[in-house]
Every structure is written in structure tokens, then in C-alpha cells.
Design an enzyme around this catalytic site. Structure first.
Site, PDB file in Angstrom:
ATOM      1  N   GLU A  70      30.308  75.093  56.027  1.00  0.00           N
ATOM      2  CA  GLU A  70      31.656  74.991  56.579  1.00  0.00           C
ATOM      3  C   GLU A  70      32.121  73.540  56.593  1.00  0.00           C
ATOM      4  O   GLU A  70      31.368  72.628  56.934  1.00  0.00           O
ATOM      5  CB  GLU A  70      31.696  75.546  58.003  1.00  0.00           C
ATOM      6  N   PHE A  82      35.833  70.960  57.390  1.00  0.00           N
ATOM      7  CA  PHE A  82      37.175  70.957  57.982  1.00  0.00           C
ATOM      8  C   PHE A  82      38.058  69.955  57.243  1.00  0.00           C
ATOM      9  O   PHE A  82      37.566  68.973  56.671  1.00  0.00           O
ATOM     10  CB  PHE A  82      37.117  70.647  59.485  1.00  0.00           C
ATOM     11  N   THR A  84      24.042  65.435  25.574  1.00  0.00           N
ATOM     12  CA  THR A  84      24.355  64.132  24.987  1.00  0.00           C
ATOM     13  C   THR A  84      23.088  63.393  24.570  1.00  0.00           C
ATOM     14  O   THR A  84      23.113  62.550  23.665  1.00  0.00           O
ATOM     15  CB  THR A  84      25.151  63.277  25.994  1.00  0.00           C
ATOM     16  N   ASN A 144      34.432  62.503  23.777  1.00  0.00           N
ATOM     17  CA  ASN A 144      33.884  63.860  23.821  1.00  0.00           C
ATOM     18  C   ASN A 144      33.013  64.057  22.588  1.00  0.00           C
ATOM     19  O   ASN A 144      33.327  63.518  21.514  1.00  0.00           O
ATOM     20  CB  ASN A 144      35.025  64.887  23.833  1.00  0.00           C
TER      21      ASN A 144
END
Length: 697
Positions: free
Chosen positions: A69, A71, A469, A488
Site C-alpha cells: 500500500e 499513499f 545487450t 536501440n
């Protein structure tokens, strides 16, 4: 009077909107999405499983799970930091995360810090199953429906239904939504089974309930109204939780009940949380923490030890299959707890597809252009308004509609590093293009730059280098140093198992394949040499674009995509998840050049030499992609060698012409030339991007 009230820091929530697509009428759109989502499956035929089913399967199998959880923070920079923290903690393998609802923070808005925005970012950009808290306190039906539709629009399918906190100290009864059960009923009536609904449970009884027994009956009302599972408020002893679960089963509550675990990280924070939640901390814990309250690290160690012992006691019963950790937006303590319990996933699982998936089950996609493989958040953002996504094949992309990416300030697209950190990595000063080449080289090789800082990120890569890579590391290192600035790449892969740790993806039992691919920026002089030698490599497809689009050269079809990744799996058609699409490449080109200016150039003053070097690259370099279709070979490095050879020959010819002109103009006396003294050649203006460096004179 029984009131479902929860501490705002522990069990509350919020919604998101920057990724929202246009909404249709509530009932019609909800029913249609419900029907389609129930049949959602991926490229391998794996059907989408709702969160309660996944929880139950893990409990039945004994495979322990956890959820986390968070916040919403108060600032945009805090939101960016939280997103990075969730990315890191998602690597540990949580079953889901949830985001609390902060009513004072405009939780259903599009603000960076709203609960809905954070939940949508977790779902779409972090790619983890996400639950959004929602409180009905002081809300009208119209407001609730607006929030629920927005949650649905951004892909959030899970809601923790709460009453929330009243305004002021007293609770005033409303006409319709007074308790969480009212919100549960409304969601089920209006939205059917589209949303998974969780509710809060209180192991010692709700602090405002008339009695513990009465509170249990109110919890059963929420489950009977349609809640799928329960998350408990924090507790301090295993006996408290086990008694609560036993009491729930005795009155007919059969759904999963997840224990909520709050690590103690500080003496004062423990007291504050206990006060807000109206919980009584056992005296032995108070005494233990009080004795070390001035030693933060000692308190943290105690909190970790206590949480580990508590959870182990629960798991040892054989009846508890998982836990929900209230992280309080902290990272170290939850991860340490999970590691000590053996629940943290250190080795990432085999990817479902070669690119990062979202957890938005409305995005039924299994093919993407390769260009955004290192910027998946950007791709999700730019395609968020698509009604349909390519499924199975990319198809005809005559007019794909990609959203503009001018919103670099959006926290989920921001660079995770500060301006000073970026300058240290990318260069305090850029004196020439070779300085830029060196930064790319340092990024590829993991070496520190000339100022001693590691280059952990360049603008075109949101994440660390992909493991594959390593297969082309040597070549990339060499060519980046020489002005082939790669953004890329992928190595050729021929029939590797789908479980391979570097290149594997998809279901077990399959085999994957890749064509060699390379994408890079380079100067126009290199581009001209590249075009000259392409005819010698007829199996290589090439597309070249410059910033203004005037240079648009390709030797392949201008509309048809090229498959560069595919997989073969038992009982399935060939899966083809990655393509090189010429139309999409033009959209990517705009973004790729913008990144030079937005995330590199703007690090320096407008009139600085560093900015002028970056601006020169933007105006004089091209973006190139190469695909080697001579599968399973890889001739791309040979192609670059030939390009370099032609460039070298051109430079030698230019140098000879210069010497001839100098001789004719008597710039050198004959004696100097005869003696080989050509010191004047040091003045030669070698063009940028010279992959042959200075030719011998």
C-alpha cells in the site's frame, strides 16, 4: 451506530485521469467492457484472471503472496519519486498494490498528486495490478459515478470501498452514502462484476462500533453486498488476527481475509498511527520501543524483527496465504521483511512479451513497434486514446494516431534524476561532439565519464540496458565511441528457448527468434556513405530521417511493417510481438530528436557552448534504423565497417585535394613538402562524426 472509518494514511484511496480516454454512458459502457473483459486473453490464450481468483489460487497452492500500500505524495516531484519506488518494489513480485484515497487532495482529479492519477500511473506505467481506495463520505451519487468511471477509463479494475472520514469531529448522516456497505451496493448495482471490491476489516473491532460482535455483523453485510475479499487494519499480535478470522468464519464470512502488516519504523510514528487508528499498542511493544526511541536504526530493526516474527507465526498456522504491507511509502523495511521471509523475488520472471506490459486489461495488445522498447511509458502515453490495439499483427499503419509528447513535465514521463544529477552524468560541459560520443560509450560500457560519474541513463532509455545487450556489447561500445550513437538495438536470435534468461519471453516450451536490429543517430557525412554502400547489402532494410523530415530515405516499402521478433509455441500460431513500422518511425523520430533538446540541451544555458553542440547535433544528424533480413546472420557490423571505409576514402581524397590546393597557392614551400613537414595539416577541419578519426598525412 456502526461507522466504517479508516485512518487516512492506512486504508484510504484515490483515482487518475491523465490517461483517461473519452467515456461513454455509464450503463452501456460498463456492460460492454464487463462482457469483453471477461473474455480477455493474451497472445498465448491465457485468460485474464480477476484478483480474487488469483488470491484464491495462491492460497490453495500454498504459494505465499504479498501486496503493498502507498499513499499519494504532496508534490509532483514526490509523485515522480514514488513512481520510481513502486517500479523498484514491483520487481519483488507483489500480487497487487493499492493507493489510498486522500479526500483533501482532490482524489478524483487529474492532478499529479491525486489518488486516481497515482493509481493510473501504477497500473499503466509501472505495470502492476492496482487497487484504488474510494471513500463515499460526503460524496453524492454523481460524484461517485464520476470517480468510478474515471477509474474504469484508466484501467483500474479494483476498488477498496470505504466510508472515509467525516468533515470535522462529528458524523452527519447523509441521504444515501453513510457506510462502506452503501458504496459496495452501489458499485454492484451500477457496474455489475466489472470492479473487484475489497473492504476493510478491524481485528479488534471498529473504534466507533457499539461492540466487537456488532462490527463483525457489519463486515458480513459488506461481504453479502458483494465484497470479494477483506484487508484488515493493522494489529500487533498474531492471536488478534487469528481470533478475528475465526470469528468471521463462525458467522459465515468465507472470502479471503488478508492481514494488514505495518512495520514499526519510529517511536513517534507508531504512537501517531495508533492514535489515529484508535488502537491500543501492547505494553511489551511500547516498553521495548521506548527503551530505544532515540536510536532510529534500532527502532527500525525492532520493527522489522517484530513484523517478520508476526508473519511467520501467521504462516506457520497453515491458514494464512499472504499479507498486505502498509509501506507508508518506505522501501527499505518492507523489502527487508520480505527478503527475510523468502517472499521477495530476486530473479525477474521470464517476460510475457519482449516489451513491458501494462496492467490495464483494456489494452488488449500483443504487438508494438520496436522503437519505444526502451521508453515503454512514452508509448503507453502516446497511445492512451486508442480505442483498439493491434492484435496478432500490426497490420496496415497508414494513419496511426500518436499523441504528442510535449508534456515532459508530467511526473510519469519525467527523468527520475534531478537536474544536477543529469548534468553530472551527461556532462557538466560539452565542448565538442566527441564529448557526446564518450557519454554514449560510458553508458554502454558502465564506465564513469571523464568527471568520474557513472552514466546510468540517457534520454532515450527509461530503464537499464536489457540483458540481451550483452550479446552485442563489444560492437556497441566500439561504434558509439566513433559517432554511431545507438538508441536501440537487438541481437539476432535463432531458436532460443522461451525460458532463456536473456532473450526469452512467452509461455514455457516455446522458441524465440529475432532479426538483428540497430537504431542510431549519426552525422550526415556518415549517412551519405551509408547510402552509398547499402546496395552491397541487399538483405538490409534501412530508413533514414532527419529532424525536419527533409531527409527521408528508405530502401523498403514505405507503408508495410517488418517483423523483427517472433515466437513459436505449442498449440499456437506464430506470435509476432515486435515490428519495424515505417509510419510509426516518423512519429518516433519527432520524439527522439525532441529528447536531445528537452532532456539534454536544456541542462545548459541557452548561449553556452554545450547547448550549441547539442543544437548542432539536432540540426545536422539523422536517425537511422537497420534491419538485417539475412536471418539468422548479422551483417550490420560489416555494413558499418564498409560505411567507415568509404568515409575514410572520402577524407583521404579531401585531404589530398587540400594539399594540392595548398601547393598550388604556395602555402607551403617546396622544401617543406619534400621533407614531409606538413604541420599545416593540423589545421584540417575534420568533419563531425569522423569514424576514421584523422587520416594519416
Amino acid at each position: 451506530m456502526v461507522i466504517d472509518r479508516v485512518s487516512s494514511n492506512l486504508t484510504s484511496s484515490t483515482t487518475m485521469s491523465s490517461i483517461a480516454s473519452s467515456a461513454t454512458s455509464a450503463e452501456d459502457s460498463d456492460n460492454s467492457i464487463l462482457n469483453s473483459s471477461s473474455k480477455t486473453s493474451d497472445a498465448f490464450g491465457n485468460c485474464f484472471k480477476r484478483l480474487p481468483m488469483r488470491i484464491q489460487e495462491r492460497m490453495d497452492s500454498g504459494d505465499k503472496f504479498f501486496s503493498l500500500e502507498f499513499f499519494p505524495p504532496k508534490t509532483s516531484s514526490g509523485a515522480a519519486n514514488l513512481l520510481g519506488r513502486m517500479e523498484r518494489m514491483a520487481q519483488g513480485g507483489p500480487l497487487f498494490v493499492d493507493i489510498t484515497w486522500h479526500s483533501k487532495g482532490d482524489p478524483g482529479s487529474s492532478k499529479d498528486t491525486s489518488s486516481t492519477t497515482i493509481a493510473a500511473a501504477a497500473c499503466n506505467y509501472v505495470g502492476v495490478e492496482t487497487m484504488l481506495h474510494m471513500a463515499c463520505c460526503n460524496a453524492t451519487e454523481t460524484q461517485l459515478d464520476k470517480w468510478l468511471r474515471k477509474a474504469k477509463d484508466v484501467g483500474v479494475k479494483n476498488v477498496l470501498a470505504l466510508r472515509g472520514d467525516p468533515i470535522g469531529d462529528r458524523w452527519e448522516t447523509q441521504d444515501q452514502f453513510n457506510y462502506a456497505v452503501d458504496l459496495v451496493r452501489h458499485i454492484r448495482k451500477k457496474y455489475g462484476d466489472y470492479f473487484v471490491i475489497a473492504v476493510a476489516g478491524y481485528p479488534t473491532g471498529h473504534p466507533e462500533a457499539q461492540s466487537y460482535a456488532e462490527d463483525l455483523m457489519r463486515l458480513k453485510e459488506k461481504v453479502d453486498a458483494g465484497a470479494d475479499f477483506i484487508i484488515t487494519q493493522l494489529f500487533f499480535t498474531a492471536e488478534t488476527y487469528l481470533k478475528f478470522v475465526s470469528n468471521c468464519r463462525d458467522i459465515g464470512i468465507t472470502c479471503p481475509i488478508l492481514p494488514g502488516i505495518l512495520p514499526i519504523v519510529g517511536y513517534q510514528s507508531m504512537k501517531t498511527i495508533a492514535t489515529l487508528s484508535k488502537l491500543e499498542v501492547p505494553q511489551h511493544i511500547l516498553d521495548a520501543v521506548h527503551s530505544i526511541k532515540d536510536n532510529d536504526e534500532a527502532v527500525r530493526r525492532f520493527g522489522v524483527d517484530h513484523a517478520v516474527a508476526l508473519v511467520r507465526t501467521l504462516f506457520d498456522t497453515g491458514d494464512v496465504g499472504g499479507m498486505h504491507i502498509y509501506t507508508m511509502n518506505r522501501e527499505a523495511a518492507p523489502i527487508e521483511i520480505l527478503r527475510r521471509l523468502g517472499m521477495w523475488r530476486d530473479t525477474p520472471p521470464v517476460r510475457a512479451l519482449p516489451w513491458k506490459l501494462t496492467a490495464n486489461h483494456q489494452r488488449r495488445e500483443d504487438v508494438r513497434p520496436i522503437f519505444w522498447s526502451s521508453r515503454p511509458r512514452s508509448y503507453v502515453y502516446r497511445t492512451q486514446d486508442w480505442d483498439e490495439f493491434p492484435n496478432g499483427r500490426w497490420g496496415d499503419s497508414a494513419s496511426p494516431s500518436f499523441n504528442d509528447i510535449s508534456d515532459y513535465y508530467l511526473f510519469y514521463l519525467k527523468c527520475p534524476y534531478t537536474r544536477d544529477e543529469q548534468r553530472r552524468m551527461l556532462g557538466e560541459e560539452i565542448a565538442c561532439e566527441q564529448d557526446v560520443y564518450d557519454i554514449f560509450h560510458c553508458y554502454i560500457t558502465h564506465q564513469p565519464n571523464k568527471n568520474g560519474y557513472k552514466v546510468l541513463r540517457i534520454p532515450w532509455n527509461e530503464e537499464e540496458l536489457a540483458p540481451e545487450t550483452d550479446r552485442v556489447h563489444v560492437e556497441l561500445s566500439k561504434w558509439n565511441k566513433l559517432g554511431i550513437l545507438t538508441t536501440n538495438s537487438q541481437p539476432n536470435v535463432n531458436c532460443e528457448p522461451s525460458t532463456h534468461p536473456q532473450v526469452g519471453w512467452g509461455n514455457p516450451g516455446g522458441y524465440v527468434f529475432q532479426k538483428a536490429y540497430l537504431e542510431f543517430f549519426t552525422c550526415t557525412e556518415n549517412v551519405e556513405c551509408l547510402k552509398e554502400v547499402l546496395a552491397e547489402f541487399p538483405m538490409v532494410n534501412c530508413h533514414i530521417l532527419n529532424n525536419d523530415g527533409k531527409e527521408n530515405y528508405t530502401n523498403c516499402h514505405s507503408m508495410e511493417p517488418i517483423a523483427v521478433t517472433w515466437g513459436v509455441f505449442p498449440g499456437k500460431e506464430i506470435v509476432q510481438p515486435t515490428v519495424v513500422d515505417p509510419i510509426s518511425f516518423k512519429y518516433w523520430k519527432d520524439e527522439a530528436f525532441d529528447l536531445w533538446a528537452e532532456q539534454w540541451g536544456k541542462l545548459y544555458p541557452a548561449d553556452s557552448r554545450s547547448r550549441r553542440v547539442i543544437d548542432y547535433i539536432i540540426g545536422n544528424y539523422c536517425l537511422v534504423n537497420l534491419v538485417d533480413n539475412e536471418f539468422p546472420g548479422n551483417c550490420l557490423w560489416s555494413l558499418l565497417e564498409r560505411m567507415a571505409e568509404v568515409r575514410r576514402l572520402r577524407l583521404e581524397a579531401a585531404h589530398k585535394d587540400w594539399l594540392s590546393e595548398a601547393h598550388d597557392s604556395s602555402k607551403f614551400d617546396k622544401a617543406s613538402l619534400d621533407s614531409g613537414d606538413t604541420a599545416g595539416s593540423e589545421e584540417i577541419d575534420v568533419p563531425p562524426g569522423d569514424i576514421s578519426k584523422v587520416v594519416s598525412t
